[in-house]
Enzyme design. Structure first.
Site, PDB file in Angstrom:
ATOM      1  N   LYS A 117     -13.038  23.136  22.146  1.00 42.48           N
ATOM      2  CA  LYS A 117     -12.591  21.732  22.089  1.00 42.48           C
ATOM      3  C   LYS A 117     -12.968  21.003  23.377  1.00 42.48           C
ATOM      4  CE  LYS A 117      -8.183  20.622  23.184  1.00 42.48           C
ATOM      5  NZ  LYS A 117      -8.076  19.518  24.170  1.00 42.48           N
ATOM      6  N   ASN A 118     -12.712  21.653  24.521  1.00 44.75           N
ATOM      7  CA  ASN A 118     -12.896  20.963  25.797  1.00 44.75           C
ATOM      8  C   ASN A 118     -14.364  20.764  26.176  1.00 44.75           C
ATOM      9  OD1 ASN A 118     -10.171  20.781  25.963  1.00 44.75           O
ATOM     10  ND2 ASN A 118      -9.923  22.178  27.706  1.00 44.75           N
ATOM     11  N   ARG A 164      -0.602  13.080  35.407  1.00 45.54           N
ATOM     12  CA  ARG A 164      -2.052  13.090  35.150  1.00 45.54           C
ATOM     13  C   ARG A 164      -2.736  11.758  35.479  1.00 45.54           C
ATOM     14  NH1 ARG A 164      -3.092  16.478  29.658  1.00 45.54           N
ATOM     15  NH2 ARG A 164      -4.944  17.215  30.668  1.00 45.54           N
ATOM     16  N   ARG A 167      -4.119  19.751  17.101  1.00 46.07           N
ATOM     17  CA  ARG A 167      -4.999  19.057  18.041  1.00 46.07           C
ATOM     18  C   ARG A 167      -6.042  20.023  18.598  1.00 46.07           C
ATOM     19  NH1 ARG A 167      -2.271  17.203  22.867  1.00 46.07           N
ATOM     20  NH2 ARG A 167      -4.458  17.031  23.386  1.00 46.07           N
ATOM     21  N   CYS A 210       1.914  11.737  29.971  1.00 44.64           N
ATOM     22  CA  CYS A 210       1.708  12.794  29.001  1.00 44.64           C
ATOM     23  C   CYS A 210       2.741  13.857  29.284  1.00 44.64           C
ATOM     24  CB  CYS A 210       0.282  13.298  29.123  1.00 44.64           C
ATOM     25  SG  CYS A 210       0.039  15.034  29.206  1.00 44.64           S
ATOM     26  N   ASP A 214      -4.391  26.476  30.964  1.00 42.40           N
ATOM     27  CA  ASP A 214      -4.294  26.379  29.505  1.00 42.40           C
ATOM     28  C   ASP A 214      -3.903  27.707  28.845  1.00 42.40           C
ATOM     29  OD1 ASP A 214      -4.884  23.716  29.578  1.00 42.40           O
ATOM     30  OD2 ASP A 214      -6.947  23.916  28.886  1.00 42.40           O
TER      31      ASP A 214
HETATM   32  C1  UD1 Z   1      -8.835  19.282  31.469  1.00 46.97           C
HETATM   33  C2  UD1 Z   1      -8.636  19.969  30.137  1.00 46.97           C
HETATM   34  C3  UD1 Z   1      -7.240  20.559  30.026  1.00 46.97           C
HETATM   35  C4  UD1 Z   1      -6.958  21.465  31.222  1.00 46.97           C
HETATM   36  C5  UD1 Z   1      -7.269  20.767  32.535  1.00 46.97           C
HETATM   37  C6  UD1 Z   1      -7.174  21.704  33.733  1.00 46.97           C
HETATM   38  C7  UD1 Z   1     -10.066  18.845  28.548  1.00 46.97           C
HETATM   39  C8  UD1 Z   1     -10.174  17.944  27.369  1.00 46.97           C
HETATM   40  N1  UD1 Z   1      -8.851  19.015  29.065  1.00 46.97           N
HETATM   41  O1  UD1 Z   1      -7.883  18.216  31.534  1.00 46.97           O
HETATM   42  O2  UD1 Z   1      -7.153  21.310  28.816  1.00 46.97           O
HETATM   43  O3  UD1 Z   1      -5.591  21.845  31.207  1.00 46.97           O
HETATM   44  O4  UD1 Z   1      -8.601  20.223  32.526  1.00 46.97           O
HETATM   45  O5  UD1 Z   1      -7.996  22.793  33.575  1.00 46.97           O
HETATM   46  O6  UD1 Z   1     -11.045  19.411  29.007  1.00 46.97           O
HETATM   47  N2  UD1 Z   1      -5.819  14.727  38.806  1.00 46.97           N
HETATM   48  C9  UD1 Z   1      -5.592  13.734  39.727  1.00 46.97           C
HETATM   49  N3  UD1 Z   1      -6.337  12.573  39.653  1.00 46.97           N
HETATM   50  C10 UD1 Z   1      -7.301  12.397  38.703  1.00 46.97           C
HETATM   51  C11 UD1 Z   1      -7.533  13.431  37.772  1.00 46.97           C
HETATM   52  C12 UD1 Z   1      -6.783  14.579  37.848  1.00 46.97           C
HETATM   53  O7  UD1 Z   1      -4.732  13.853  40.596  1.00 46.97           O
HETATM   54  O8  UD1 Z   1      -7.931  11.342  38.704  1.00 46.97           O
HETATM   55  C13 UD1 Z   1      -5.023  15.972  38.871  1.00 46.97           C
HETATM   56  C14 UD1 Z   1      -4.193  16.206  37.608  1.00 46.97           C
HETATM   57  O9  UD1 Z   1      -2.970  15.513  37.653  1.00 46.97           O
HETATM   58  C15 UD1 Z   1      -4.013  17.697  37.650  1.00 46.97           C
HETATM   59  C16 UD1 Z   1      -5.334  18.189  38.251  1.00 46.97           C
HETATM   60  O10 UD1 Z   1      -5.903  17.072  38.909  1.00 46.97           O
HETATM   61  O11 UD1 Z   1      -2.968  18.041  38.514  1.00 46.97           O
HETATM   62  C17 UD1 Z   1      -6.307  18.738  37.247  1.00 46.97           C
HETATM   63  O12 UD1 Z   1      -6.496  17.818  36.199  1.00 46.97           O
HETATM   64  P1  UD1 Z   1      -7.887  17.680  35.438  1.00 46.97           P
HETATM   65  O13 UD1 Z   1      -8.741  18.863  35.767  1.00 46.97           O
HETATM   66  O14 UD1 Z   1      -8.431  16.331  35.669  1.00 46.97           O
HETATM   67  O15 UD1 Z   1      -7.411  17.804  33.913  1.00 46.97           O
HETATM   68  P2  UD1 Z   1      -8.054  17.088  32.656  1.00 46.97           P
HETATM   69  O16 UD1 Z   1      -9.484  16.844  32.876  1.00 46.97           O
HETATM   70  O17 UD1 Z   1      -7.183  15.957  32.241  1.00 46.97           O
END
Ligand code: UD1
Length: 430
Positions: free
Chosen positions: A22-23, A131, A408, A126, A316
């Site tokens: 999915k990711n 996030r 999902r 969320c 995850d």
């Molecule tokens: C993706 C995955 C999700 C997985 C996560 C971490 C997909 C569709 N989703 O989510 O399944 O759990 O990676 O491996 O691929 N953060 C910030 N600022 C930002 C962005 C992120 O502070 O602008 C923080 C988040 O709050 C979190 C950390 O960085 O604490 C990691 O998040 P991130 O790797 O961005 O997760 P997603 O990409 O949303």
């Protein structure tokens, strides 16, 4: 709303086909926005999140045709999507759609790169934490985008196109890496991304972008160097297998004391999680077609784990490991370092008789001799599936409510498990 009923105690035996990730499928579909030509994606899983992103992309003007599975084809290969973004008719991604799935925010980079303007709703909160998207915006600003936030929308502009830049992420973010990488392929000049996410799905997207004509060095490492191109072309790409689905079923087999081959799974995509599983006493081996998980009658040993970006133990799979540890011999300590509020499954596991104490980002799980079935509530995607694992181990009947979270991210979960002997069924809301 549908529910899932599980009668625990059955051993799992046989084989389970692993679907496309999915990711990876989501950002690969978004990559179609970068070219006027056709992008063909094979092995796309049939999931609610994929269908929702398809709606969002259609809204931008992407033409999507889907080939079904061929009868007699390889069972773990999913659908084929042909995506063509010849004309982008709408550069706005509305709140109603983006608020339902965070990853849809990743259209921001590709849209502003190709069209010079994009308006994308902020994804909002969320269940698993706040996030934020600050890293996405920081990265795109480094590529010359002017960004403002107005009435819940991010408006990004680059009327003369994006220009290459130097993006150093202070923390690892999968989503921000995707967003900036996708955008950089169409920026003028060179972009350097440091402390990029090394998750295999990022590598899969980068490999697809290379097929589309992008020039990217450092794939699979935390330093990506991209030479921007004026245009990208169409390509054909196969989505890599889902490592989170693989790990989930591996833990489920270990939980029930079974013997199952996970067809199409690739061990190198989740070495850390499978090594952790082996430490508990389950056996993990490669076969010609996938990965085999076995557990004899022994009780599993407790393990201590801290979630980390790839190649560490994935967040995850944290909930699923915790479910497994509820019945282990001894006490395990699981620390969640990626998301601050990813412990909603703890309360629900406790309803089945688990002994878990929470202290900040750390859960201490004392293995108990038995779990007993009960009604429980799914709260997010990965938490829901940890309840399935716990239900498979529990004595008696477990009913899981709000299973739309499962749909999902897990394709045909009940069918895959019941074919291996699990007593699991979906009760339709009718
Ligand atoms: C993706 C995955 C999700 C997985 C996560 C971490 C997909 C569709 N989703 O989510 O399944 O759990 O990676 O491996 O691929 N953060 C910030 N600022 C930002 C962005 C992120 O502070 O602008 C923080 C988040 O709050 C979190 C950390 O960085 O604490 C990691 O998040 P991130 O790797 O961005 O997760 P997603 O990409 O949303």
């Amino acid at each position: 709303m549908d529910r899932i009923k599980i009668t625990g105690g059955a051993r799992l035996e046989g084989s389970i086909p692993i679907s496309g990730a999915k990711n990876a499928a989501l950002p690969l579909m978004i990559a179609s926005l970068l070219t006027e030509d056709r992008l063909t994606l094979k092995n796309v899983p049939n999931l609610a999140d994929v269908n929702l992103l398809a709606r969002i992309l259609r809204n931008h003007g992407v033409d999507l045709a889907v080939d079904g599975k061929r009868s007699g084809g390889t069972p773990h290969l999913g659908e084929t999507f042909h995506l063509t973004a010849r004309d982008i008719s709408d550069t706005t991604a509305p709140y109603e759609l983006v608020s339902r799935m965070r990853a849809s925010f990743w259209v921001l980079g590709p849209l502003v790169a190709r069209m010079g303007v994009a308006k994308v709703s902020l994804p909002g909160g969320c269940a698993i934490g706040t996030r934020p998207v600050d890293l996405h915006l920081m990265g795109l600003r480094e590529l010359g985008a002017e960004i403002e936030i107005d009435a819940g929308y991010v408006i990004a502009k680059a009327p003369k196109g994006l220009v290459g830049g130097h993006v150093l992420f202070p923390t690892v973010s999968v989503g921000a890496t995707h967003n900036v990488l996708l955008a950089a392929t169409l920026a003028k000049g060179e972009t350097l991304i440091e402390n990029a996410a090394r998750e295999p799905e990022v590598g899969d997207v980068a490999s697809c972008l290379v097929k589309m004509g992008a020039e990217i060095e450092g794939i699979g490492t935390s330093t990506l160097r991209i030479q921007g191109k004026p245009r990208l072309e169409g390509a054909v790409h196969t989505v890599l297998p889902d490592r989170i689905e693989t790990g989930t079923f591996a833990f489920a087999v270990a939980a029930t004391g079974g013997d199952v081959v996970l067809e199409g799974a690739r061990r190198e995509l989740l070495r850390n999680a499978l090594d952790t599983l082996a430490t508990t006493g389950a056996s993990v081996s490669d076969t010609e077609t996938g990965v085999r998980i076995q557990r004899n009658g022994n009780r599993l040993e407790a393990v201590d784990v801290e979630t980390q970006p790839f190649p560490g133990f994935p967040t995850d799979l944290q909930a699923q490991l915790m479910a497994l540890m509820t019945r282990a011999h001894g006490t395990s300590v699981i620390r969640e370092t990626i998301f601050e509020n990813r412990f909603m499954h703890v309360q629900e596991l406790a309803r089945l008789g688990a002994d878990i104490k929470l202290h900040g980002d750390t859960a201490t799980i004392k293995g108990v001799k038995a779990l007993r079935g009960a009604p429980v509530m799914a709260t997010d995607l990965r938490a829901s599936v940890s309840l399935v694992i716990a239900g498979l181990m529990a004595e008696g009947e477990t009913i899981i409510n709000r299973v739309y979270h499962l749909d999902r991210g897990f394709e045909r979960l009940e069918e895959k498990l019941s074919r291996c002997g699990a007593r699991i069924e979906r009760i339709s809301a009718g």
